[in-house]
Motif scaffolding. Structure first.
Motif, PDB file in Angstrom:
ATOM      1  N   PRO A 171       0.817  -1.223   0.000  1.00  0.00           N
ATOM      2  CA  PRO A 171       0.000   0.000   0.000  1.00  0.00           C
ATOM      3  C   PRO A 171       0.847   1.268   0.000  1.00  0.00           C
ATOM      4  O   PRO A 171       2.031   1.258   0.345  1.00  0.00           O
ATOM      5  CB  PRO A 171      -0.760  -0.124   1.325  1.00  0.00           C
ATOM      6  CG  PRO A 171       0.257  -0.801   2.234  1.00  0.00           C
ATOM      7  CD  PRO A 171       1.116  -1.684   1.359  1.00  0.00           C
ATOM      8  N   ALA A 172       0.197   2.375  -0.356  1.00  0.00           N
ATOM      9  CA  ALA A 172       0.804   3.697  -0.249  1.00  0.00           C
ATOM     10  C   ALA A 172      -0.281   4.698   0.105  1.00  0.00           C
ATOM     11  O   ALA A 172      -1.441   4.547  -0.285  1.00  0.00           O
ATOM     12  CB  ALA A 172       1.480   4.097  -1.556  1.00  0.00           C
ATOM     13  N   MET A 173       0.101   5.710   0.868  1.00  0.00           N
ATOM     14  CA  MET A 173      -0.776   6.841   1.117  1.00  0.00           C
ATOM     15  C   MET A 173      -0.445   7.919   0.091  1.00  0.00           C
ATOM     16  O   MET A 173       0.727   8.175  -0.203  1.00  0.00           O
ATOM     17  CB  MET A 173      -0.580   7.398   2.533  1.00  0.00           C
ATOM     18  CG  MET A 173      -1.142   6.521   3.623  1.00  0.00           C
ATOM     19  SD  MET A 173      -2.959   6.488   3.611  1.00  0.00           S
ATOM     20  CE  MET A 173      -3.266   5.557   5.126  1.00  0.00           C
ATOM     21  N   ALA A 174      -1.490   8.553  -0.445  1.00  0.00           N
ATOM     22  CA  ALA A 174      -1.279   9.505  -1.525  1.00  0.00           C
ATOM     23  C   ALA A 174      -2.184  10.717  -1.391  1.00  0.00           C
ATOM     24  O   ALA A 174      -3.234  10.666  -0.741  1.00  0.00           O
ATOM     25  CB  ALA A 174      -1.539   8.815  -2.875  1.00  0.00           C
ATOM     26  N   SER A 175      -1.768  11.789  -2.027  1.00  0.00           N
ATOM     27  CA  SER A 175      -2.661  12.930  -2.257  1.00  0.00           C
ATOM     28  C   SER A 175      -3.064  12.879  -3.724  1.00  0.00           C
ATOM     29  O   SER A 175      -2.350  12.331  -4.568  1.00  0.00           O
ATOM     30  CB  SER A 175      -1.960  14.254  -1.932  1.00  0.00           C
ATOM     31  OG  SER A 175      -0.836  14.459  -2.776  1.00  0.00           O
ATOM     32  N   TRP A 176      -4.235  13.462  -4.014  1.00  0.00           N
ATOM     33  CA  TRP A 176      -4.776  13.396  -5.383  1.00  0.00           C
ATOM     34  C   TRP A 176      -5.507  14.703  -5.695  1.00  0.00           C
ATOM     35  O   TRP A 176      -6.269  15.189  -4.865  1.00  0.00           O
ATOM     36  CB  TRP A 176      -5.721  12.197  -5.483  1.00  0.00           C
ATOM     37  CG  TRP A 176      -6.342  11.991  -6.835  1.00  0.00           C
ATOM     38  CD1 TRP A 176      -5.682  11.786  -8.011  1.00  0.00           C
ATOM     39  CD2 TRP A 176      -7.742  11.920  -7.136  1.00  0.00           C
ATOM     40  NE1 TRP A 176      -6.590  11.606  -9.041  1.00  0.00           N
ATOM     41  CE2 TRP A 176      -7.867  11.684  -8.526  1.00  0.00           C
ATOM     42  CE3 TRP A 176      -8.901  12.038  -6.364  1.00  0.00           C
ATOM     43  CZ2 TRP A 176      -9.100  11.565  -9.163  1.00  0.00           C
ATOM     44  CZ3 TRP A 176     -10.132  11.923  -6.985  1.00  0.00           C
ATOM     45  CH2 TRP A 176     -10.223  11.681  -8.366  1.00  0.00           C
ATOM     46  N   ARG A 177      -5.240  15.266  -6.843  1.00  0.00           N
ATOM     47  CA  ARG A 177      -5.887  16.505  -7.293  1.00  0.00           C
ATOM     48  C   ARG A 177      -5.787  17.600  -6.221  1.00  0.00           C
ATOM     49  O   ARG A 177      -6.765  18.314  -5.956  1.00  0.00           O
ATOM     50  CB  ARG A 177      -7.355  16.241  -7.667  1.00  0.00           C
ATOM     51  CG  ARG A 177      -7.505  15.349  -8.894  1.00  0.00           C
ATOM     52  CD  ARG A 177      -8.961  15.133  -9.276  1.00  0.00           C
ATOM     53  NE  ARG A 177      -9.673  16.369  -9.551  1.00  0.00           N
ATOM     54  CZ  ARG A 177      -9.633  17.049 -10.702  1.00  0.00           C
ATOM     55  NH1 ARG A 177      -8.862  16.602 -11.694  1.00  0.00           N
ATOM     56  NH2 ARG A 177     -10.327  18.151 -10.869  1.00  0.00           N
ATOM     57  N   SER A 178      -4.627  17.713  -5.626  1.00  0.00           N
ATOM     58  CA  SER A 178      -4.476  18.621  -4.481  1.00  0.00           C
ATOM     59  C   SER A 178      -3.217  19.468  -4.562  1.00  0.00           C
ATOM     60  O   SER A 178      -2.653  19.868  -3.545  1.00  0.00           O
ATOM     61  CB  SER A 178      -4.480  17.808  -3.176  1.00  0.00           C
ATOM     62  OG  SER A 178      -5.674  17.100  -3.027  1.00  0.00           O
ATOM     63  N   GLN A 179      -2.758  19.759  -5.768  1.00  0.00           N
ATOM     64  CA  GLN A 179      -1.606  20.636  -5.921  1.00  0.00           C
ATOM     65  C   GLN A 179      -2.005  22.079  -5.602  1.00  0.00           C
ATOM     66  O   GLN A 179      -3.044  22.576  -6.055  1.00  0.00           O
ATOM     67  CB  GLN A 179      -1.064  20.563  -7.353  1.00  0.00           C
ATOM     68  CG  GLN A 179      -0.475  19.197  -7.721  1.00  0.00           C
ATOM     69  CD  GLN A 179       0.818  18.928  -6.997  1.00  0.00           C
ATOM     70  OE1 GLN A 179       0.812  18.288  -5.939  1.00  0.00           O
ATOM     71  NE2 GLN A 179       1.915  19.399  -7.546  1.00  0.00           N
ATOM     72  N   ASP A 180      -1.177  22.741  -4.821  1.00  0.00           N
ATOM     73  CA  ASP A 180      -1.364  24.162  -4.510  1.00  0.00           C
ATOM     74  C   ASP A 180      -2.691  24.452  -3.815  1.00  0.00           C
ATOM     75  O   ASP A 180      -3.351  25.464  -4.090  1.00  0.00           O
ATOM     76  CB  ASP A 180      -1.255  25.010  -5.793  1.00  0.00           C
ATOM     77  CG  ASP A 180       0.088  24.826  -6.490  1.00  0.00           C
ATOM     78  OD1 ASP A 180       1.110  24.768  -5.791  1.00  0.00           O
ATOM     79  OD2 ASP A 180       0.097  24.722  -7.735  1.00  0.00           O
ATOM     80  N   VAL A 181      -3.104  23.553  -2.929  1.00  0.00           N
ATOM     81  CA  VAL A 181      -4.279  23.807  -2.105  1.00  0.00           C
ATOM     82  C   VAL A 181      -3.858  23.730  -0.640  1.00  0.00           C
ATOM     83  O   VAL A 181      -2.778  23.239  -0.316  1.00  0.00           O
ATOM     84  CB  VAL A 181      -5.426  22.800  -2.382  1.00  0.00           C
ATOM     85  CG1 VAL A 181      -5.847  22.845  -3.844  1.00  0.00           C
ATOM     86  CG2 VAL A 181      -5.032  21.386  -1.977  1.00  0.00           C
TER      87      VAL A 181
END
Length: 279
Positions: A171-181
């Motif tokens: 598994p991995a934890m990720a951010s998504w569609r969250s650049q510059d927020v």
């Protein structure tokens, strides 16, 4: 209760891909290929709310009312990318995948409906990127924001962190569609590569939509979901907490806040009342 938590009733007796009924006329969960009757209309304020059908990893235990919604995943140039619907209709982004409607309304709960990343028409990066503070030792040397790539998961058939059985997937934890927020608007996702997903693609359970399962996962065993517990909006994890064994969840996605459990190897279809985003 947190302001961004949703207030759905608890769920009962749902089995994999078999129709289940939730204790509310406005909330129901159904197995793939089945249908649920909803006896009351929803009057939504704002845009994009109301009764929503979605696909999720199955909630199997605890107070969570339903599964966590899938994010269709693709491999592009070796990087892992989450698909976002590109057609805007009635204030919602949506598209057809293997005969099913994939919609931004899948993510309209827990306050996520206000995040920039789920607003229709928002220009955001769909690449899954390493999240900060991930609970996996193998991610400690990866800088937050780095794109997740296929080669990072090359040992997925043997990977183990000492929780439950080894070889269940990496598994991995990720951010998504969250650049510059702002951090408060980060879409937290979990990505998993597993032989179990490859097996599910090859031999879906009876009644499952195999074409859809294959369309939202990858040939090499990747699956992804929005990692917000549908109970109180906490961030669960697959094999991330040793104490999950006390609840039979050492090989599942476990939320330590209130012991909700999810099965990432069971994709189910459901319905819920999505919270509208402000117009």
């Amino acid at each position: 209760m947190p302001e961004d938590s949703d207030k759905y009733p608890t769920e009962s007796g749902r089995r994999r891909f078999v129709k289940g009924v939730v204790g509310s006329a406005t909330l129901a969960s159904v197995g793939t290929g089945a249908a649920a009757a909803v006896g009351s209309a929803t009057s939504a304020t704002g845009a994009g709310g109301g009764l929503t059908q979605f696909f999720a990893i199955e909630n199997t235990d605890g107070p969570a009312p339903r599964g966590m919604p899938l994010i269709p995943i693709e491999v592009q140039g070796g990087e892992l990318v989450g698909l976002f619907p590109d057609n805007i209709e009635d204030g919602v982004a949506q598209m057809q995948i293997a005969g099913q409607t994939y919609s931004s309304a899948w993510f309209q709960y827990c306050g996520v409906q206000t995040y920039a990343g789920v607003q229709p028409g928002t220009d955001q990066d769909n690449t899954f990127r390493a999240a900060s503070g991930a609970p996996y030792a193998w991610m400690e040397d990866i800088e937050a924001g780095t794109p997740l790539t296929v080669d990072m998961f090359s040992d997925y058939e043997e990977w183990s962190n000492g929780i439950g059985r080894g070889g269940m997937g990496k598994p991995a934890m990720a951010s998504w569609r969250s650049q510059d927020v702002s951090p408060q608007e980060t879409l937290v996702a979990q990505v998993l590569r597993s032989e179990r997903i490859q097996e599910l693609r090859e031999d879906p359970p009876e009644g499952a939509n195999g074409d859809f399962i294959r369309a939202v996962t990858t040939e090499d065993g990747f699956i992804a979901w929005l990692n917000k517990c549908t109970h109180f909006c906490c961030v669960p994890g697959f094999k991330s907490i040793a104490g999950s064994a006390a609840f039979g969840a050492e090989d599942r996605v476990y939320c330590q806040c209130h012991q909700s459990v999810y099965n990432p190897f069971s994709i189910v279809q459901g319905q819920f009342v999505a919270l509208p985003r402000p117009e």
